[in-house]
Design a protein around this motif. Structure first.
Motif, PDB file in Angstrom:
ATOM      1  N   THR A 363      53.518 -18.527 -50.274  1.00  0.00           N
ATOM      2  CA  THR A 363      54.724 -17.720 -50.384  1.00  0.00           C
ATOM      3  C   THR A 363      54.696 -16.482 -49.343  1.00  0.00           C
ATOM      4  O   THR A 363      55.682 -16.019 -48.560  1.00  0.00           O
ATOM      5  CB  THR A 363      55.121 -17.293 -51.715  1.00  0.00           C
ATOM      6  N   GLN A 390      57.346 -16.423 -46.204  1.00  0.00           N
ATOM      7  CA  GLN A 390      58.706 -16.001 -46.367  1.00  0.00           C
ATOM      8  C   GLN A 390      58.920 -14.692 -46.109  1.00  0.00           C
ATOM      9  O   GLN A 390      58.632 -13.901 -47.318  1.00  0.00           O
ATOM     10  CB  GLN A 390      58.996 -16.541 -47.895  1.00  0.00           C
ATOM     11  N   THR A 391      59.365 -14.414 -44.822  1.00  0.00           N
ATOM     12  CA  THR A 391      59.194 -12.876 -44.513  1.00  0.00           C
ATOM     13  C   THR A 391      60.217 -12.198 -45.230  1.00  0.00           C
ATOM     14  O   THR A 391      60.006 -10.916 -45.211  1.00  0.00           O
ATOM     15  CB  THR A 391      59.183 -12.682 -43.016  1.00  0.00           C
ATOM     16  N   GLU A 392      61.273 -12.699 -45.688  1.00  0.00           N
ATOM     17  CA  GLU A 392      62.118 -11.855 -46.394  1.00  0.00           C
ATOM     18  C   GLU A 392      61.519 -11.160 -47.671  1.00  0.00           C
ATOM     19  O   GLU A 392      62.024  -9.798 -48.262  1.00  0.00           O
ATOM     20  CB  GLU A 392      63.295 -12.744 -47.412  1.00  0.00           C
ATOM     21  N   TYR A 393      60.405 -11.435 -48.231  1.00  0.00           N
ATOM     22  CA  TYR A 393      59.527 -10.706 -49.161  1.00  0.00           C
ATOM     23  C   TYR A 393      59.081  -9.194 -48.728  1.00  0.00           C
ATOM     24  O   TYR A 393      58.866  -8.430 -49.528  1.00  0.00           O
ATOM     25  CB  TYR A 393      58.399 -11.660 -49.741  1.00  0.00           C
ATOM     26  N   HIS A 395      60.465  -7.292 -47.104  1.00  0.00           N
ATOM     27  CA  HIS A 395      61.372  -6.245 -46.921  1.00  0.00           C
ATOM     28  C   HIS A 395      61.153  -5.492 -48.169  1.00  0.00           C
ATOM     29  O   HIS A 395      61.727  -4.573 -48.492  1.00  0.00           O
ATOM     30  CB  HIS A 395      62.870  -6.943 -46.963  1.00  0.00           C
ATOM     31  N   ASP A 396      60.337  -6.103 -49.381  1.00  0.00           N
ATOM     32  CA  ASP A 396      60.111  -5.626 -50.385  1.00  0.00           C
ATOM     33  C   ASP A 396      59.056  -4.626 -50.740  1.00  0.00           C
ATOM     34  O   ASP A 396      58.695  -3.877 -51.620  1.00  0.00           O
ATOM     35  CB  ASP A 396      60.120  -6.466 -51.774  1.00  0.00           C
ATOM     36  N   THR A 403      56.973  -4.968 -41.875  1.00  0.00           N
ATOM     37  CA  THR A 403      58.043  -5.808 -41.947  1.00  0.00           C
ATOM     38  C   THR A 403      58.156  -6.451 -40.666  1.00  0.00           C
ATOM     39  O   THR A 403      58.459  -7.743 -40.262  1.00  0.00           O
ATOM     40  CB  THR A 403      59.186  -5.266 -42.592  1.00  0.00           C
ATOM     41  N   ASP A 407      58.023 -10.441 -39.375  1.00  0.00           N
ATOM     42  CA  ASP A 407      59.353 -11.094 -38.616  1.00  0.00           C
ATOM     43  C   ASP A 407      59.348 -11.929 -37.264  1.00  0.00           C
ATOM     44  O   ASP A 407      59.829 -12.806 -37.109  1.00  0.00           O
ATOM     45  CB  ASP A 407      60.380 -10.129 -38.827  1.00  0.00           C
ATOM     46  N   LYS A 411      57.870 -19.186 -37.588  1.00  0.00           N
ATOM     47  CA  LYS A 411      58.017 -19.910 -38.866  1.00  0.00           C
ATOM     48  C   LYS A 411      57.510 -21.408 -38.872  1.00  0.00           C
ATOM     49  O   LYS A 411      58.458 -22.135 -38.309  1.00  0.00           O
ATOM     50  CB  LYS A 411      59.205 -19.213 -39.445  1.00  0.00           C
TER      51      LYS A 411
END
Length: 491
Positions: A363, A390-393, A395-396, A403, A407, A411
């Motif tokens: 993940t 899953q690079t949206e993580y 951003h946390d 980030t 990005d 992928k």
């Protein structure tokens, strides 16, 4: 009415290269077995001889997923597939396990499954900082020898002349005490500060008249005190098993489908997808000088940790190994700076998402994601496969530079198939005739030659065209059926 067009598509699918036999010919495998490294045996051969022994298979399965840098963590679905192959005596299937593309593998990651061994709760638990607490300032003098113990092999016996775990590398293991301390120091320096967070008590590493409060400052300090520092971007075949049988190394790769089509001698022959053993990528700090001689590595492993580590177990010869890049001077400092940022980023992600299975492995990426993202920054391109983060993580976590790095890389869990330069770039040798994994050498040589000649094909566009054609036929059939129904009603 809709069946006839679909039946007519079946021969077309074969012509377009979608009729796939995943395994190389038996004679090709047999020829390659003659050039396997000395004192090496296939995993399938070991299981042919031992799987009938009561309890042995379960002992072996209990060892899977142990270790740090194997090429994959078996999800529950993969574990079931692996177990079925052994219990069903499917030895040829074991020789190419699992043979799936990375999309299919990552789909088996169940976000609701139990957490695997690895960092789970907080930065304190997610990074090995040894005795250097995050709650107090401290200065560690590297002018005095390390007091840590020497190399300890992590080995166990499964019975039946089978053992798990590798012994010491005769070149690197004697440096274990210094390497282990330096890895802990690099980790603690990485956690000195984090963007947008409250200041922490400062940890300082001292050597000579140089003081360092970050990993990159320590590399500069080592250089200033007469040490040679090389940061190597290293690639190997990942050793999925780390087994030994009757004193022999057990060759046990984890195979991925690249979706590249291996060229055939004749147009009517069935096409096969190129399967390759998954690679392991890491950064290695090779340090020599008047005070410190050490070898430290960094990767995000199947144990869920993204950290600096020791690097002194003996690799089995079939995993090979090469340096894609070597960095010195200011470039070595820059790679170290970015690596320290990744230590902080993953620590923050583990704290923010303790629910992720396998410590975030898959993940949050695999070993290639971080190395490939830094390679892209340093060289303008990335030559590693696969990437699963899953690079949206990301951003946390608070570091915008990290980030952006994540990005930017390709992928492999979505979009088009991986490009050939990334597939061949991940291999641990540029001399493909030297590959010793049975059935791999000829496939790689043929595929690489086709790439150089501009004739290499991928199953990805073929499959898209075929699916588009099937969709068009289905849509045409539906329209014709609706028209016929309407005309019959009018009559």
């Amino acid at each position: 009415m809709l069946r006839r067009p679909l039946l007519r598509l079946l021969p077309l699918a074969a012509l377009l290269g979608c009729s796939v036999s995943p395994k190389p010919p038996l004679e090709q495998i047999a020829a390659d077995q003659k050039v396997m490294p000395p004192n090496t045996v296939d995993f399938s051969q070991m299981m042919r001889e031992l799987s009938a022994q009561p309890g042995f298979t379960e002992k072996l399965l209990a060892q899977i997923n142990h270790g740090e840098k194997a090429g994959a963590y078996l999800t529950p679905r993969l574990f079931d597939e692996f177990r079925k192959l052994i219990l069903g005596s499917d030895w040829s299937g074991l020789d190419r396990f699992p043979g799936w593309n990375i999309r299919r593998i990552t789909r088996t990651v169940d976000l609701g499954s139990h957490l695997a061994k690895g960092s789970q709760a907080s930065p304190d638990l997610g990074v090995n900082v040894g005795p250097y607490t995050l709650n107090a300032a401290h200065t560690e003098s590297l002018d005095t020898p390390s007091t840590l113990g020497g190399f300890q092999a992590d080995q166990s016996s499964l019975g039946a002349d089978v053992s798990h775990g590798d012994g010491p590398d005769p070149r690197l293991a004697p440096m274990h005490s210094e390497s282990a301390r330096l890895a802990q120091v690099f980790n603690r320096l990485s956690l000195n500060s984090a963007p947008n967070s409250a200041p922490k008590p400062v940890f300082t590493a001292k050597i000579g008249d140089q003081n360092a409060t970050s990993p990159e400052q320590l590399v500069a300090a080592l250089t200033a005190t007469g040490h040679t520092v090389t940061v190597a971007d290293a690639r190997y075949f990942a050793n999925f098993g780390h087994f030994h049988y009757k004193g022999r190394d057990v060759e046990m790769p984890f195979w991925l489908d690249t979706q590249l089509l291996i060229p055939t001698d004749h147009w009517w022959q069935r096409s096969r997808h190129l399967l390759v053993p998954v690679a392991h990528a890491e950064y290695e700090w090779i340090i020599s000088g008047p005070r410190i001689n050490a070898d430290v590595t960094f990767y995000f492993g199947i144990d869920g940790r993204a950290e600096f580590r020791t690097n002194d177990e003996q690799n089995q010869p079939w995993v090979m190994g090469r340096h894609e890049h070597e960095y010195h001077g200011d470039q070595a400092v820059e790679v170290t700076r970015l690596t320290g940022k990744y230590v902080r980023a993953y620590a923050a992600l583990h704290a923010a998402h303790p629910e992720l299975p396998f410590g975030g492995y898959y993940t949050l990426g695999v070993c290639q994601d971080v190395i490939g993202s830094i390679e892209l920054r340093m060289t303008g391109k990335t030559t590693l496969f696969p990437n699963t983060a899953q690079t949206e993580y990301f951003h946390d976590q608070p570091d915008a530079e990290i980030t952006a790095l994540m990005d930017a890389i390709p992928k492999d869990t979505e979009g088009p198939a991986p490009t050939p330069d990334r597939i061949f770039g991940s291999l641990p040798t540029e001399d493909y005739s030297a590959l010793t994994v049975p059935g791999l050498r000829e496939d790689v040589l043929r595929t690489h030659a086709a790439w150089e000649q501009g004739t290499l094909r991928s199953a990805w566009p073929v499959r898209r065209r075929l699916l588009s054609l099937v969709g068009l036929v289905l849509a045409t059939g539906v329209v014709a059926w609706v028209a016929r129904r309407r005309s019959s009603k009018v009559v």
